[in-house]
Design a protein around this motif. Structure first.
Motif, PDB file in Angstrom:
ATOM      1  N   ARG A 129     -29.572   8.166  26.576  1.00  0.00           N
ATOM      2  CA  ARG A 129     -30.270   9.010  27.540  1.00  0.00           C
ATOM      3  C   ARG A 129     -31.727   8.601  27.718  1.00  0.00           C
ATOM      4  N   TRP A 130     -32.431   8.337  26.617  1.00  0.00           N
ATOM      5  CA  TRP A 130     -33.836   7.947  26.756  1.00  0.00           C
ATOM      6  C   TRP A 130     -33.959   6.597  27.445  1.00  0.00           C
ATOM      7  N   GLN A 131     -32.976   5.712  27.224  1.00  0.00           N
ATOM      8  CA  GLN A 131     -33.016   4.411  27.889  1.00  0.00           C
ATOM      9  C   GLN A 131     -32.880   4.569  29.403  1.00  0.00           C
ATOM     10  N   ILE A 132     -31.967   5.459  29.826  1.00  0.00           N
ATOM     11  CA  ILE A 132     -31.756   5.681  31.257  1.00  0.00           C
ATOM     12  C   ILE A 132     -33.019   6.248  31.899  1.00  0.00           C
ATOM     13  N   ARG A 133     -33.645   7.206  31.226  1.00  0.00           N
ATOM     14  CA  ARG A 133     -34.881   7.774  31.769  1.00  0.00           C
ATOM     15  C   ARG A 133     -35.950   6.706  31.936  1.00  0.00           C
ATOM     16  N   LYS A 134     -35.918   5.703  31.066  1.00  0.00           N
ATOM     17  CA  LYS A 134     -36.972   4.695  31.074  1.00  0.00           C
ATOM     18  C   LYS A 134     -36.742   3.608  32.113  1.00  0.00           C
ATOM     19  N   TRP A 135     -35.476   3.112  32.259  1.00  0.00           N
ATOM     20  CA  TRP A 135     -35.295   1.913  33.085  1.00  0.00           C
ATOM     21  C   TRP A 135     -34.490   2.108  34.360  1.00  0.00           C
ATOM     22  N   ALA A 136     -33.642   3.102  34.462  1.00  0.00           N
ATOM     23  CA  ALA A 136     -32.800   3.244  35.657  1.00  0.00           C
ATOM     24  C   ALA A 136     -33.645   3.678  36.858  1.00  0.00           C
ATOM     25  N   ASN A 137     -33.437   3.040  37.997  1.00  0.00           N
ATOM     26  CA  ASN A 137     -34.155   3.501  39.201  1.00  0.00           C
ATOM     27  C   ASN A 137     -33.243   4.264  40.165  1.00  0.00           C
ATOM     28  N   VAL A 138     -31.943   4.319  39.884  1.00  0.00           N
ATOM     29  CA  VAL A 138     -31.033   5.246  40.558  1.00  0.00           C
ATOM     30  C   VAL A 138     -30.281   6.001  39.466  1.00  0.00           C
ATOM     31  N   ILE A 139     -30.518   7.300  39.370  1.00  0.00           N
ATOM     32  CA  ILE A 139     -29.895   8.120  38.329  1.00  0.00           C
ATOM     33  C   ILE A 139     -28.888   9.039  38.998  1.00  0.00           C
ATOM     34  N   LEU A 140     -27.636   8.920  38.589  1.00  0.00           N
ATOM     35  CA  LEU A 140     -26.555   9.713  39.176  1.00  0.00           C
ATOM     36  C   LEU A 140     -26.205  10.846  38.222  1.00  0.00           C
ATOM     37  N   THR A 141     -26.277  12.089  38.710  1.00  0.00           N
ATOM     38  CA  THR A 141     -26.028  13.238  37.849  1.00  0.00           C
ATOM     39  C   THR A 141     -25.409  14.361  38.676  1.00  0.00           C
ATOM     40  N   ASN A 142     -25.440  15.585  38.157  1.00  0.00           N
ATOM     41  CA  ASN A 142     -24.848  16.735  38.844  1.00  0.00           C
ATOM     42  C   ASN A 142     -25.823  17.908  38.776  1.00  0.00           C
ATOM     43  N   PRO A 143     -25.624  18.943  39.586  1.00  0.00           N
ATOM     44  CA  PRO A 143     -26.582  20.064  39.591  1.00  0.00           C
ATOM     45  C   PRO A 143     -26.722  20.754  38.242  1.00  0.00           C
ATOM     46  N   ASP A 144     -25.638  20.827  37.483  1.00  0.00           N
ATOM     47  CA  ASP A 144     -25.699  21.502  36.180  1.00  0.00           C
ATOM     48  C   ASP A 144     -26.638  20.766  35.230  1.00  0.00           C
ATOM     49  N   LEU A 146     -29.058  18.686  36.115  1.00  0.00           N
ATOM     50  CA  LEU A 146     -30.406  18.829  36.674  1.00  0.00           C
ATOM     51  C   LEU A 146     -31.004  20.169  36.254  1.00  0.00           C
ATOM     52  N   HIS A 147     -30.191  21.213  36.291  1.00  0.00           N
ATOM     53  CA  HIS A 147     -30.628  22.585  36.009  1.00  0.00           C
ATOM     54  C   HIS A 147     -31.044  22.777  34.552  1.00  0.00           C
ATOM     55  N   VAL A 148     -30.217  22.306  33.610  1.00  0.00           N
ATOM     56  CA  VAL A 148     -30.501  22.582  32.191  1.00  0.00           C
ATOM     57  C   VAL A 148     -30.987  21.367  31.411  1.00  0.00           C
ATOM     58  N   GLY A 149     -30.764  20.157  31.939  1.00  0.00           N
ATOM     59  CA  GLY A 149     -31.112  18.955  31.189  1.00  0.00           C
ATOM     60  C   GLY A 149     -32.380  18.271  31.646  1.00  0.00           C
ATOM     61  N   LEU A 150     -32.691  18.374  32.937  1.00  0.00           N
ATOM     62  CA  LEU A 150     -33.855  17.657  33.462  1.00  0.00           C
ATOM     63  C   LEU A 150     -35.038  18.593  33.700  1.00  0.00           C
ATOM     64  N   LEU A 151     -34.856  19.615  34.511  1.00  0.00           N
ATOM     65  CA  LEU A 151     -35.996  20.442  34.929  1.00  0.00           C
ATOM     66  C   LEU A 151     -36.699  21.145  33.756  1.00  0.00           C
ATOM     67  N   PRO A 152     -35.961  21.785  32.810  1.00  0.00           N
ATOM     68  CA  PRO A 152     -36.686  22.443  31.707  1.00  0.00           C
ATOM     69  C   PRO A 152     -37.393  21.456  30.779  1.00  0.00           C
ATOM     70  N   HIS A 153     -36.971  20.186  30.804  1.00  0.00           N
ATOM     71  CA  HIS A 153     -37.540  19.165  29.913  1.00  0.00           C
ATOM     72  C   HIS A 153     -38.241  18.093  30.737  1.00  0.00           C
ATOM     73  N   ASP A 155     -41.136  17.095  30.945  1.00  0.00           N
ATOM     74  CA  ASP A 155     -42.118  16.222  30.297  1.00  0.00           C
ATOM     75  C   ASP A 155     -41.495  14.883  29.899  1.00  0.00           C
ATOM     76  N   ARG A 156     -40.172  14.895  29.594  1.00  0.00           N
ATOM     77  CA  ARG A 156     -39.494  13.643  29.258  1.00  0.00           C
ATOM     78  C   ARG A 156     -39.203  12.811  30.503  1.00  0.00           C
ATOM     79  N   TRP A 157     -39.250  13.455  31.657  1.00  0.00           N
ATOM     80  CA  TRP A 157     -38.863  12.822  32.919  1.00  0.00           C
ATOM     81  C   TRP A 157     -40.074  12.549  33.805  1.00  0.00           C
ATOM     82  N   GLY A 158     -41.265  12.542  33.206  1.00  0.00           N
ATOM     83  CA  GLY A 158     -42.488  12.416  33.991  1.00  0.00           C
ATOM     84  C   GLY A 158     -42.507  11.190  34.888  1.00  0.00           C
ATOM     85  N   ASP A 159     -42.100  10.027  34.367  1.00  0.00           N
ATOM     86  CA  ASP A 159     -42.139   8.802  35.173  1.00  0.00           C
ATOM     87  C   ASP A 159     -41.133   8.877  36.324  1.00  0.00           C
TER      88      ASP A 159
END
Length: 735
Positions: A129-144, A146-153, A155-159
């Protein structure tokens, strides 16, 4: 093979040629070369129109038919941007994991330099997961996620957020009702956080053909969106067949199994070498159709059939997808997970077992057939009232405009949890009205858990509130359903529905599998269940009262007073019946002692005039007339709004305590309402006319499951007068 008394209709849809456009002159040459290498040398006209709208800076929604190339249309601006500036990021949202997997393969197949796609969902290993946040420029996910894994955290997704240029929302028509209302708030929270990090991403949406694409997009995002229609893709000629299982009991209106008929058709088609997909509504139905078809075709062909549904491991699902794409499978039976835009190769036939709930969804399923020059699309009817209506009136299905997708992101039952979540992510102030909306700031001022600070409304708790908000439930209070054999959480049931669906002794259905509720813990809000293999099902008996809180719109329509507004619904489950699956007869009635539940929602209600009830006013005929009219109108409302009959409730009474007259209510089954009843108010004349036509065409005499009987009736389908309801509704339609 399509002949006999079961064939209710046979017709065809003409082919049409493609309308092409050249590659845009400003398209990055590396992207153009990659497309040519995959065999794409030009665009369809709607793809070119989407490109132009995106280049002009608009948010864009494409609303075109299945297999029309929407994927390339939204990929093109993203591929062009990333080829020029690889540090930019794009976020792709899909409603299913299978769709994300398929699109990840499609992106990789383009071979565009510097494109780094990756899937980030519940199946992604923690160490990746941390690798994907760092190097992927197209991230494929789902609303769930995004809701609980990305938006509340975040700070890990700043870039990612700082460089976010595009957000792709595929299959946007799925986001309607309660689920869509939640997703609208999630997308608004995403827009807000992107702005906090200095980005203002462009949204590119793709949808099946629906009646209100612009309205849906604005409801989801809170901004204006350029709608692209005008489908320029080619379409093969398609044969359309409506297949009605034969009657096995004419007096009771009971027909042969739709699953059995579908398996027979599937076996026959694959036996003729026709690549076929069969859509069923539940996991259990998928498995049964697959098993029956496999038994019919013999060992050699059975190996080329496969089921596809939720509940399989990711590896099992990927293997079925691979075999489909490579042509190894001749037939697949699937839930609607494969209805969406997954590239599953060239198919000849598509079978839909039961009307899937909307014309748009049916068209999506049928659009899977006919990519090799000619296609066959079949609807196998269940005994449901809407299915049987279409069998008798095929043009009401085939000639009908697709439905409107409706949602209500500002419903407080939905909104409040997202306001808390947004305040946790960053304090709320007046500037957030531009993304979250005025209603969010108004709720922030009164919600417990938020405190006023110099920076705005901040969350004062120690947890993160997004974890408490399920995207598929309107109410915050809910019972958790737990399989006591292994402790697995199967799902949640809203408080206002819990006592009728997970009371002790209830048979609970989850993704097509049956469970028996062995205990209901009111204090812990938990229902314990165990797998169930019995030959009966349960139906709750409820006593319901509906109080008018506030009429919002009152008009003279169909010769009577029609209202729309807020109501309070109080229900008490007083008993349940065990009923035979095979014959439907009642085996036992069991009393229950459960507390009443009350929820506020929206309703449409009407007061019949004396002349419209002439000859029908004697009791109990009056009650039977109104009750049957209520049931049949609920059965037909999904034809006008993208909803399921289980999303709607109703009440009919000979004298309502507030109106003092006979009154019929049809209300949203979710607390607060999501716009279903209001849409019914707006289309009331057409809704009434269709319902009268349904009753007039049903061949039964006294009423059956195909017209006035309802599988969810709180009065167990007692006191129903089909003849009276028909006379009453025909008078309304003629007014």
């Amino acid at each position: 093979m399509l002949q006999g008394e079961e064939l209710a209709h046979l017709g065809s849809e003409a082919s049409h040629a493609a309308r092409f456009a050249a590659f845009p002159g400003e398209l990055d040459p590396r992207v153009a070369s990659a497309l040519v290498a995959t065999g794409i040398t030009s665009l369809y006209s709607h793809q070119a129109a989407a490109w132009e709208a995106a280049q002009d800076g608009h948010h864009v929604l494409m609303s075109t038919s299945t297999a029309s190339g929407k994927t390339l249309a939204f990929n093109l601006p993203v591929l062009d941007a990333l080829s020029r500036e690889p540090k930019r990021r794009a976020l792709y949202l899909y409603p299913t994991k299978a769709l994300a997997q398929d699109q990840a393969r499609a992106l990789a197949a383009y071979g565009v330099p510097k494109l780094r796609p990756a899937i980030y969902d519940g199946d992604t290993p923690s160490e990746r997961r941390w690798q994907i946040r760092k190097w992927a420029n197209v991230i494929l996910t789902n609303p769930d996620m995004l809701h609980v894994g990305l938006l509340p955290h975040h700070d890990r997704w700043g870039d990612v957020l700082q460089n976010l240029s595009y957000v792709v929302v595929d299959e946007a028509h799925v986001y309607r009702g309660v689920f869509g209302s939640h997703v609208a708030n999630v997308l608004r929270r995403l827009r807000r956080l992107a702005l906090v990090y200095g980005a203002d991403p462009q949204f590119l949406l793709a949808s099946a053909t629906i009646a209100n694409p612009g309205e849906l997009a604005r409801s989801l995002l809170g901004v204006d969106v350029r709608v692209i229609g005008g489908d320029g893709a080619p379409r093969a000629e398609r044969t359309i067949a409506l297949w009605n299982p034969p009657l096995v009991d004419e007096e009771l209106g009971i027909r042969a199994s739709a699953l059995g008929e579908a398996s027979r058709l599937l076996a026959d088609l694959v036996g003729r070498g026709q690549r076929t997909i069969c859509f069923a509504k539940s996991r259990k139905a998928v498995e049964l159709v697959h098993r029956f078809a496999s038994e019919r075709v013999g060992a050699e062909l059975a190996g080329r059939l496969a089921p596809y549904r939720a509940g399989y491991t990711p590896e099992q699902r990927r293997e079925v997808e691979r075999r489909l794409v490579e042509g190894e499978l001749l037939g697949v039976t699937a839930t609607d997970a494969l209805e969406l835009g997954i590239d599953i190769g060239l198919l000849d036939c598509a079978i839909s077992v039961g009307f899937p709930g909307t014309v748009a969804s049916l068209r999506q399923q049928w659009g899977r057939a006919g990519r090799r020059g000619h296609g066959l699309a079949v609807l196998v009817a269940s005994e449901d009232a809407l299915d049987q209506y279409f069998m008798r009136e095929p043009e009401m299905l085939l000639g009908r405009r697709v439905e409107a997708a409706i949602l209500d992101h500002a419903n407080p039952r939905v909104l409040d949890g997202h306001v808390l979540a947004a305040a946790f992510e960053a304090p709320l102030d007046d500037a957030d009205r531009a993304t979250l909306g005025d209603a969010a700031l108004e709720r922030a001022a009164v919600l417990p858990g938020l405190k006023r600070t110099p920076a705005g409304w901040a969350y004062g708790g120690r947890d993160y509130p997004a974890a408490r908000v399920g995207l598929r439930s309107a109410g915050a209070e809910a019972f958790t359903v737990v399989d006591k054999t292994d402790g697995a959480v199967l799902g949640t049931v809203e408080l206002e529905r819990a006592y009728s669906t997970v009371h002790e002794g209830a048979v609970y259905l989850h993704l097509g599998d049956s469970y028996l509720v062995t205990a209901l813990d009111h204090a812990a809000r938990t229902a314990l269940v165990e797998p169930f293999r019995g030959s009966w099902y349960t139906q709750a008996k409820r006593e319901t009262t509906t109080a008018i809180v506030e009429p919002k719109r009152v008009e003279r329509r169909c010769g009577l007073e029609l209202s729309f507004g807020a109501v309070s619904v109080t229900e008490q489950v007083v008993a349940f019946q065990r009923k035979s699956i095979s014959g439907g007869e009642t085996l036992e009635t069991v009393p229950l002692d459960l507390p009443p539940t009350t929820f506020e929602t929206e309703a449409v209600w009407y007061l019949p005039e004396p002349g419209q009830l002439e000859g029908l006013t004697e009791m109990p005929r009056l009650l039977g007339t109104l009750h049957a009219a209520e049931h049949s109108m609920i059965a037909l409302l999904p034809l006008w709004a993208m909803c399921d009959r289980w999303d709607i409730g109703g009440l009919s009474t000979n004298v309502h305590f507030q109106t003092g007259r006979p009154t019929v209510f049809v209300y949203d089954g979710h607390a607060g309402g999501v716009g279903i009843a209001e849409h019914g108010f707006e289309v009331f004349e057409g809704w009434v006319a269709d319902t009268a036509r349904l009753l007039a065409g049903c061949p039964c005499h006294d009423g059956c499951p195909s017209c006035v009987q309802s599988p969810k009736c709180g009065n167990l389908n007692e006191m129903l007068d089909k003849e009276g309801a028909l006379a009453f509704l025909q008078r309304l339609a003629a007014a």
